[in-house]
Design a protein around this motif. Structure first.
Motif, short mmCIF file in Angstrom:
data_model
loop_
_atom_site.label_atom_id
_atom_site.label_comp_id
_atom_site.label_asym_id
_atom_site.label_seq_id
_atom_site.Cartn_x
_atom_site.Cartn_y
_atom_site.Cartn_z
N VAL A 1 34.10 40.02 35.18
CA VAL A 1 33.33 40.27 36.65
C VAL A 1 33.92 39.18 37.29
N ALA A 2 33.51 38.03 36.84
CA ALA A 2 33.85 36.98 37.87
C ALA A 2 35.20 36.83 38.10
N ASN A 3 35.93 37.00 37.15
CA ASN A 3 37.53 37.01 37.58
C ASN A 3 37.98 38.13 38.57
N LEU A 4 37.24 39.37 38.42
CA LEU A 4 37.48 40.50 39.40
C LEU A 4 37.14 40.03 40.75
N ALA A 5 36.13 39.22 40.90
CA ALA A 5 35.61 38.85 42.04
C ALA A 5 36.00 37.68 42.47
N ARG A 6 37.08 36.99 41.67
CA ARG A 6 37.66 35.82 42.23
C ARG A 6 36.50 34.83 42.25
N LEU A 7 35.65 34.58 41.33
CA LEU A 7 34.77 33.56 41.35
C LEU A 7 34.92 32.94 40.04
#
Lengths: 481, 110
Positions: B12-18
């Motif tokens: 999820v972090a990767n998808l949100a660019r976090l």
């Protein structure tokens, strides 16, 4: 080496030709200066709310009905989430699990046979902006965003994977394009990107029922590139399978300059759009009455019209294909044929001289000064022997140039045929006297010498003498003298 | 009972660019698990006779093409002036010849 069956499905995106965008009141003009067609809504500014364009919904229903879909009584919009600078809100408003139109089919002709391809769905979504790379400032570290196109209504038409060759896929795309143009929901201008076809393609051993791994080819906006891309992809996948390897499911870009497809993004970036219902828009609920109101406003569709031209007007299938290739051509022919009662003659004029004039002038039939009324009058002038077919061509040229009616042109230029036998006889006698050689040849049995004499009479009358009459009179004069 | 894993958080972090460090990843895994548990309470409700919806508004008011169609359900297809470009670009961190400037991106379309 195995023999493979090609399996192709298509996603077609068509920009709807509404006056304003899908969720705001901006107009979109292709070629406008960057960001001249934007507002806080299509720029995705915080605090703005979308409201759906009623006509865009109506156009989607028109398309659905034209392609035999079920219109979903209650569908909804969803957010498709991804990050890319051409997408101002970081999500695209689209439709996920409940599209506006479901199932349906498109029938078209391929290699002389009728083919029907099933549709999975048609849904409504908003277009993204455009990104431009180094062209603006030459700075290779920057990209530049133009949001004029952001928020333009798009129809996405998804077929089942039922097409079995690149050529058949193109025939299908053409049929969809033709329908969208006929029902006037999109101008389908491929160069301007208002129609984009994205094939997904896989191979499977002949006779196999299972689908192979497919790849998607993105953003093709000409049929020529589309077919090259698919043909290349068929060869590429066949090579992979022949080598016993596996095709990777991925999205490809076709590079027209190298003629090859290249992967757009790696597997690790696999799509995960986290769709969820768009909370800013209420469900799209369409009353049965509205659908019933829209249905009768659909025009006769190309396939049905082709059938009617063949059966009612006795037009050959090839000619019917040409005469229904655009709605304006079909309507021109239909009206001219009805007015004149001479469908075959109308077809010949339209496909011959009129098309030649249109091509030379580089205009479309609907922009021509010549109308079905002109053609009807021209055909009657030939039928009642006022002018010859040859003179008629020059009358059409003139009408095409000036928009004047054929009768007016004939009267003004004195083009009416000379049907007065005594007048023709006088000229014939003169010609025979002036050309004793050929006249004698004819009398001596060289019958073809009459051709020269007919030519001389026609020349003397500037083509206005009725050729049958000239022939008759000449024959009589030469054999009685 | 909803579960969320460290892997899920990374995805999820990767998808949100976090970008999270180890500690943050742990922390958010716990927090999100608690949030999901809380929302999971809704599953205890008896909803067999309740038609599913994704919207809080009553439906019957919004039927297009019916007499009941409310004016705010859909807008007429009418053009109003767009915003002046200077205004549109006024708050852009970077603007060049009428465009919004961003760090270079490779072509990637959806």
């Amino acid at each position: 080496m195995e023999e493979y069956e090609i399996v192709i499905g298509l996603e077609i995106h068509a920009e709807l030709c509404t006056e304003s965008k899908l969720f705001c009141n901006c107009a979109y003009t292709f070629g406008a200066s960057a960001n001249d067609c934007t507002c806080p809504i299509c720029l995705g500014m915080p605090g703005t709310l979308p409201v759906v364009n009623r006509r865009a919904v109506e156009f989607a229903v028109r398309a659905g009905l034209a392609m035999g879909c079920e219109i979903t009584a209650s569908s909804k919009f969803d957010r498709k989430n991804y990050f890319y600078p051409d997408l101002p809100k970081n999500y695209q408003i689209s439709q996920y699990d409940i599209p506006l139109c479901q199932s349906g089919q498109v029938t078209f002709e391929f290699e002389g046979e009728p083919r029907t391809v099933a549709l999975r769905r048609i849904h409504l979504e908003e277009d993204a902006g455009k990104s431009i790379h180094a062209e603006v400032t030459g700075d290779p570290t920057r990209s530049f965003m133009d949001f004029n196109r952001a928020g333009v209504p798009l129809l996405e038409i998804v077929s089942e994977p039922e097409l079995h060759s690149p050529a058949e896929a193109i025939a299908y795309c053409r049929a969809v394009k033709e329908i969208l143009e006929y029902i006037e929901v999109s101008d389908c201008n491929m160069e301007e990107g208002s129609l984009r076809c994205e094939p997904n393609l896989s191979l499977r051993p002949k006779g196999s029922k299972e689908l192979g791994t497919r790849t998607e080819i993105k953003n093709k906006n000409s049929f020529q590139e589309l077919i090259e891309a698919m043909e290349y992809e068929v060869r590429r996948q066949a090579r992979i399978l022949d080598a016993g390897e596996e095709v990777v499911q991925e999205t490809l870009l076709f590079d027209a300059s190298t003629g090859k497809t290249v992967a757009m993004r790696g597997k690790e970036e696999a799509d995960d759009y986290r769709y969820f219902p768009e909370p800013d828009l209420v469900h799209v609920q369409i009353s049965g009455e509205w659908v019933k109101e829209i249905q009768p406003t659909l025009p006769e569709l190309p396939a049905a019209r082709r059938e009617r031209f063949i059966s009612d007007y006795d037009i050959s299938p090839e000619n019917a294909e040409f005469l229904t290739s655009t709605r304006p051509i079909a309507e021109f022919f239909d009206e001219a044929a009805r007015r004149s009662g001479e469908p075959t003659t109308c077809a010949n004029w339209i496909m011959g001289d009129l098309t030649r004039l249109l091509n030379t002038a580089e205009i479309e039939i609907q922009d021509a000064k010549v109308t079905p009324a002109h053609l009807n009058e021209l055909i009657h002038l030939i039928a009642d022997a006022t002018i010859s077919g040859k003179i008629a061509k020059s009358v059409l040229d003139d009408a095409f140039e000036t928009g004047k009616m054929p009768k007016e042109i004939v009267a003004e230029k004195g083009l009416a045929q000379i049907t007065d036998t005594s007048e023709i006889e006088a000229i014939v006698l003169q010609v025979v006297e002036d050309n004793p050689g050929p006249a004698q040849d004819y009398r001596d049995g060289t019958k073809k010498a009459i051709g020269f004499l007919v030519g001389q009479v026609m020349r003397a009358t500037r083509g206005k003498a009725n050729p049958q009459l000239v022939n008759q009179i000449l024959t009589r004069v030469l054999s009685t003298e | 009972m909803a579960t969320i894993t460290v892997e899920g958080i990374r995805h999820v972090a990767n998808l949100a660019r976090l970008e999270f460090n180890e500690e943050e990843t742990e922390h958010f895994t716990e927090q999100l698990a608690r949030i999901l548990d809380y929302i999971g309470k809704l599953n205890e409700l008896e909803t067999d006779d309740v038609p599913p919806t994704s919207h809080i508004h009553p439906h019957q008011v919004f039927i297009m093409g019916s007499e009941a169609e409310a004016s705010h359900v859909a807008k007429p297809d009418v053009v109003k002036p767009s915003y002046p470009r200077e205004k549109v670009l006024a708050n852009a961190p970077e603007a060049e010849e009428g465009y919004f400037g961003v760090p270079r991106v490779v072509d990637r379309s959806h």
